[in-house]
Design a protein around this motif. Structure first.
Motif, PDB file in Angstrom:
ATOM      1  N   ALA A   1       0.838  -1.198   0.000  1.00 21.67           N
ATOM      2  CA  ALA A   1       0.000   0.000   0.000  1.00 21.67           C
ATOM      3  C   ALA A   1       0.875   1.250   0.000  1.00 21.67           C
ATOM      4  N   GLY A   2       2.128   1.089   0.419  1.00 21.50           N
ATOM      5  CA  GLY A   2       3.038   2.226   0.427  1.00 21.50           C
ATOM      6  C   GLY A   2       3.386   2.720   1.826  1.00 21.50           C
ATOM      7  N   LYS A   3       3.263   1.853   2.822  1.00 24.34           N
ATOM      8  CA  LYS A   3       3.546   2.254   4.208  1.00 24.34           C
ATOM      9  C   LYS A   3       5.013   2.631   4.391  1.00 24.34           C
ATOM     10  N   SER A   4       5.882   1.747   3.934  1.00 25.70           N
ATOM     11  CA  SER A   4       7.313   2.030   4.096  1.00 25.70           C
ATOM     12  C   SER A   4       7.713   3.242   3.268  1.00 25.70           C
ATOM     13  N   SER A   5       7.101   3.396   2.085  1.00 23.41           N
ATOM     14  CA  SER A   5       7.395   4.566   1.250  1.00 23.41           C
ATOM     15  C   SER A   5       7.034   5.846   1.995  1.00 23.41           C
ATOM     16  N   LEU A   6       5.902   5.821   2.693  1.00 20.24           N
ATOM     17  CA  LEU A   6       5.489   7.019   3.444  1.00 20.24           C
ATOM     18  C   LEU A   6       6.489   7.341   4.554  1.00 20.24           C
ATOM     19  N   ILE A   7       6.940   6.313   5.272  1.00 19.14           N
ATOM     20  CA  ILE A   7       7.936   6.559   6.323  1.00 19.14           C
ATOM     21  C   ILE A   7       9.189   7.181   5.706  1.00 19.14           C
ATOM     22  N   SER A   8       9.563   6.692   4.534  1.00 16.60           N
ATOM     23  CA  SER A   8      10.803   7.179   3.920  1.00 16.60           C
ATOM     24  C   SER A   8      10.714   8.647   3.497  1.00 16.60           C
ATOM     25  N   VAL A   9       9.499   9.132   3.212  1.00 18.65           N
ATOM     26  CA  VAL A   9       9.394  10.546   2.809  1.00 18.65           C
ATOM     27  C   VAL A   9       8.988  11.459   3.961  1.00 18.65           C
ATOM     28  N   LEU A  10       8.388  10.877   5.010  1.00 18.72           N
ATOM     29  CA  LEU A  10       8.008  11.714   6.159  1.00 18.72           C
ATOM     30  C   LEU A  10       9.179  11.873   7.129  1.00 18.72           C
ATOM     31  N   SER A  11      10.091  10.905   7.135  1.00 19.91           N
ATOM     32  CA  SER A  11      11.205  10.934   8.090  1.00 19.91           C
ATOM     33  C   SER A  11      12.508  10.691   7.346  1.00 19.91           C
ATOM     34  N   ALA A  12      13.583  10.646   8.114  1.00 18.02           N
ATOM     35  CA  ALA A  12      14.886  10.403   7.504  1.00 18.02           C
ATOM     36  C   ALA A  12      15.172   8.909   7.375  1.00 18.02           C
ATOM     37  N   ALA A  13      14.250   8.077   7.896  1.00 19.49           N
ATOM     38  CA  ALA A  13      14.491   6.635   7.846  1.00 19.49           C
ATOM     39  C   ALA A  13      14.461   6.146   6.406  1.00 19.49           C
ATOM     40  N   LYS A  14      15.224   5.107   6.138  1.00 22.69           N
ATOM     41  CA  LYS A  14      15.287   4.568   4.776  1.00 22.69           C
ATOM     42  C   LYS A  14      14.947   3.086   4.771  1.00 22.69           C
ATOM     43  N   PRO A  15      13.677   2.772   4.992  1.00 21.36           N
ATOM     44  CA  PRO A  15      13.307   1.349   4.997  1.00 21.36           C
ATOM     45  C   PRO A  15      13.315   0.777   3.589  1.00 21.36           C
TER      46      PRO A  15
ATOM     47  N   ASP B   1       5.841   1.438  10.822  1.00 23.18           N
ATOM     48  CA  ASP B   1       4.919   0.608  10.049  1.00 23.18           C
ATOM     49  C   ASP B   1       5.019  -0.807  10.602  1.00 23.18           C
ATOM     50  N   VAL B   2       4.106  -1.636  10.191  1.00 23.28           N
ATOM     51  CA  VAL B   2       4.204  -3.053  10.539  1.00 23.28           C
ATOM     52  C   VAL B   2       4.040  -3.818   9.237  1.00 23.28           C
ATOM     53  N   PRO B   3       4.513  -5.043   9.183  1.00 23.45           N
ATOM     54  CA  PRO B   3       4.347  -5.827   7.954  1.00 23.45           C
ATOM     55  C   PRO B   3       2.887  -5.826   7.507  1.00 23.45           C
ATOM     56  N   GLY B   4       2.681  -5.821   6.203  1.00 23.89           N
ATOM     57  CA  GLY B   4       1.330  -5.715   5.652  1.00 23.89           C
ATOM     58  C   GLY B   4       0.399  -6.813   6.134  1.00 23.89           C
TER      59      GLY B   4
ATOM     60  N   PHE C   1       4.943  -8.028   1.188  1.00 23.81           N
ATOM     61  CA  PHE C   1       5.777  -8.431   2.335  1.00 23.81           C
ATOM     62  C   PHE C   1       7.244  -8.046   2.168  1.00 23.81           C
ATOM     63  N   THR C   2       7.443  -6.837   1.679  1.00 24.05           N
ATOM     64  CA  THR C   2       8.796  -6.295   1.642  1.00 24.05           C
ATOM     65  C   THR C   2       9.262  -6.076   3.076  1.00 24.05           C
ATOM     66  N   THR C   3       8.338  -5.535   3.870  1.00 24.31           N
ATOM     67  CA  THR C   3       8.672  -5.251   5.271  1.00 24.31           C
ATOM     68  C   THR C   3       8.431  -6.501   6.106  1.00 24.31           C
ATOM     69  N   LEU C   4       9.473  -6.973   6.752  1.00 18.81           N
ATOM     70  CA  LEU C   4       9.342  -8.181   7.581  1.00 18.81           C
ATOM     71  C   LEU C   4       9.356  -7.847   9.063  1.00 18.81           C
ATOM     72  N   VAL C   5       9.883  -6.700   9.396  1.00 16.60           N
ATOM     73  CA  VAL C   5       9.910  -6.261  10.784  1.00 16.60           C
ATOM     74  C   VAL C   5       9.571  -4.771  10.793  1.00 16.60           C
ATOM     75  N   PRO C   6       9.045  -4.264  11.892  1.00 11.06           N
ATOM     76  CA  PRO C   6       8.638  -2.859  11.908  1.00 11.06           C
ATOM     77  C   PRO C   6       9.794  -1.899  11.612  1.00 11.06           C
ATOM     78  N   ASN C   7       9.487  -0.854  10.868  1.00  9.48           N
ATOM     79  CA  ASN C   7      10.439   0.236  10.637  1.00  9.48           C
ATOM     80  C   ASN C   7      10.028   1.415  11.503  1.00  9.48           C
ATOM     81  N   LEU C   8      11.020   2.164  11.921  1.00  6.79           N
ATOM     82  CA  LEU C   8      10.745   3.289  12.809  1.00  6.79           C
ATOM     83  C   LEU C   8      11.397   4.543  12.232  1.00  6.79           C
ATOM     84  N   GLY C   9      10.658   5.664  12.215  1.00  5.74           N
ATOM     85  CA  GLY C   9      11.225   6.929  11.739  1.00  5.74           C
ATOM     86  C   GLY C   9      10.824   8.067  12.661  1.00  5.74           C
ATOM     87  N   VAL C  10      11.583   9.139  12.639  1.00  5.34           N
ATOM     88  CA  VAL C  10      11.284  10.300  13.472  1.00  5.34           C
ATOM     89  C   VAL C  10      10.832  11.445  12.572  1.00  5.34           C
TER      90      VAL C  10
END
Ligand SMILES: Nc1nc2c(ncn2[C@@H]2O[C@H](COP(=O)(O)OP(=O)(O)OP(=O)(O)O)[C@@H](O)[C@H]2O)c(=O)[nH]1
Ligand SMILES: [Mg+2]
Length: 479
Positions: free
Chosen positions: A170-184, A212-215, A191-200
């Protein structure tokens, strides 16, 4: 990919206390210069401490057995044994400590929050500390207590203000990557994301974290896909964001039914009912996506959702979304009482510290004594030393254990067990020995050396002895 471990079993063994020393001071022309045995040192504690820089429990997965060092025994010439070193174990923010039955012992939130996972044993008193007016030369010392040994479970619940949930891709990790400095990791397969990503995220003056959490897919509650296991990490969030894909290529999906499906799975997981939710319609850079967003917006708003149209790829609507989230979080923080930040659940004590209980157990035919003091005193006793055993008997009788046994119907020769079923010291009760001890002469005293005292002196001595028995171990600091 670094391994992410969010649940481990930890065996924490605190250090044991060092034994006290029984020693007699010697000088050239003074062979019996009084007791000079030092106290044993304390065993080290095992302490969990929240360390923001630590993000996984991986270390404990690899080496789950952790032990603090023992206290050193005391020595002659009044030398105290060294204390054992505390073992400090860093854990990630948001670690929950449970016992093996699943009861929560502590919820560790906030840098520096600590929890004592195992308490070090106390050192035993040396015979110098045990000496008193009535017991001038004790020929024994107390044993150090064993350190507490516990099996606990550590579970990580990520501490994030915002949690993104949605279908895979859906684009969860993409959103984290543009809202924060995190680069998931971002990719076009599920199922690209297997474990939660965290951004500030920084929005105006508000700084918050987003995860985010895995889809999720239909049937996640039955373990489909990666299951609901990771929803543990959204439990602490202040707001949930439904990330809906407006440009999915799957013909049987649309944002509204996606939303229903996710809500259904959240419901099955439970506990998130009261969490505020907003909707982010993602991928509106694609023309069909924008059309669909326009079409369904009224529906979503009718259901009470605040709706944001965004594109992680074209950077559309991001500012609006991040400021709206900042507003919700600022409100949530203002509403939350400050002390909730570090909630440490204290284990309930089984027995009142000051007291003890005596009960008759038909099955085993023994009188059982339970209580922190009697049980500790037993652990401190060197049963190979008669004087030490006598000292224990005196302590028990002064606490009133004798009287209670008598009241409970115990007679000479009956079995008495001190401690829990699996860890008790059992002996035959000899009330006359305990009660008579006083008449025959107190321990550590030799009638051959001392002239009889006047009655007044006796009264004073008895008072001194009583005072001493009130004095608890804690007053003796090894240094
Ligand atoms: N056109 C377009 N594509 C996007 C947008 N956001 C994400 N994508 C694409 O969608 C795909 C999935 O993106 P991810 O961010 O990995 O999705 P996810 O929700 O984290 O997926 P999982 O980790 O598998 O649950 C990638 O190919 C992204 O490039 C967007 O706003 N517009
Ligand atoms: Mg992802």
């Amino acid at each position: 990919m670094t391994t992410f471990v969010d649940r481990v079993e930890l065996h924490a063994a605190a250090g044991s206390g060092g034994h006290g020393c029984a020693s007699v001071h010697r000088e050239k022309f003074k062979p019996l210069g009084g007791p000079d045995g030092g106290n044993g040192g304390r065993g080290g504690d095992v302490i969990l401490v929240v360390e923001q820089a630590v993000t996984t429990l991986l270390d404990y997965h690899h080496s789950p057995h952790r032990k603090a060092t023992n206290g050193q025994p005391g020595a002659g010439d009044n030398r105290s044994g060294k204390d054992g070193h505390d073992l400090v174990l860093p854990v990630p923010d948001g670690t929950v400590v449970l016992d093996r039955a699943g009861n929560v012992l502590a919820d560790l939130v906030g840098q520096g929050t600590t929890f004592v996972a195992g308490q070090g044993g106390r050192g035993g008193l040396g015979n110098h500390a045990l000496a008193s007016a009535r017991r001038k030369a004790p020929g024994f010392a107390l044993l150090g207590e064993p350190g507490e040994s516990r099996d606990i479970v550590l579970e990580l619940k990520t501490v994030a203000d915002v949690a993104l949930v949605g279908y895979p891709s859906a684009g969860k990790s993409s959103l984290i990557s543009v809202l924060s400095a995190a680069k998931p990791k971002i990719a076009d397969y599920p199922f690209t994301t297997l474990v939660p990503n965290l951004g500030v995220v920084t929005a105006g003056s508000t700084v918050y974290t987003i995860a985010d959490v895995p889809g999720l897919i239909p049937g996640a509650s039955q373990g489909k896909g990666l299951g609901l296991e990771f929803l543990r990490h959204v439990e602490r969030c202040s707001v949930l964001v439904h990330v809906l894909d407006t440009a999915t290529l799957e013909s049987d999906r649309d944002p509204l039914s996606d939303l229903d499906m996710i809500e259904e799975e959240l419901k099955l997981y439970g506990g998130l009912e009261n969490r505020p939710r907003i909707v982010a319609l993602n991928k509106v850079d694609i023309p069909d996506g924008q059309d669909l967003a326009d079409m369904i917006r009224p529906d979503l708003e009718a259901r009470g959702y605040q709706v944001f149209e965004v594109s992680a790829v074209a950077h559309l609507g991001l500012k609006e979304l991040s400021f709206a989230l900042a507003g919700i979080i600022a409100d949530a923080r203002a509403a939350k009482p400050a002390e909730e930040a570090t909630r440490v659940v204290i284990r309930p004590k089984a027995v009142d510290d000051a007291g003890f209980t005596v009960s008759f157990e038909e099955e085993e035919g023994v009188y059982r004594v339970r209580g922190e003091k009697p049980e500790r005193w037993v652990r401190q006793t060197d049963f190979s030393n008669d004087e030490a055993v006598g000292y224990l008997a005196d302590r028990l009788s002064r606490l009133g254990v004798e009287d209670q046994l008598m009241k409970a119907g115990a007679r000479a020769g009956d079995g008495v067990a001190i401690g829990a079923e699996d860890n008790a010291v059992v002996f035959d009760w000899e009330p006359t020995m305990m009660a008579g001890a006083e008449m025959l002469g107190r321990r550590g005293e030799d009638h051959r050396l001392e002239a009889p005292r006047p009655a007044e002196q006796k009264r004073r001595d008895r008072q001194a002895e009583r005072d001493e028995s009130d004095k608890e171990y804690d007053e003796f600091k090894p240094f």
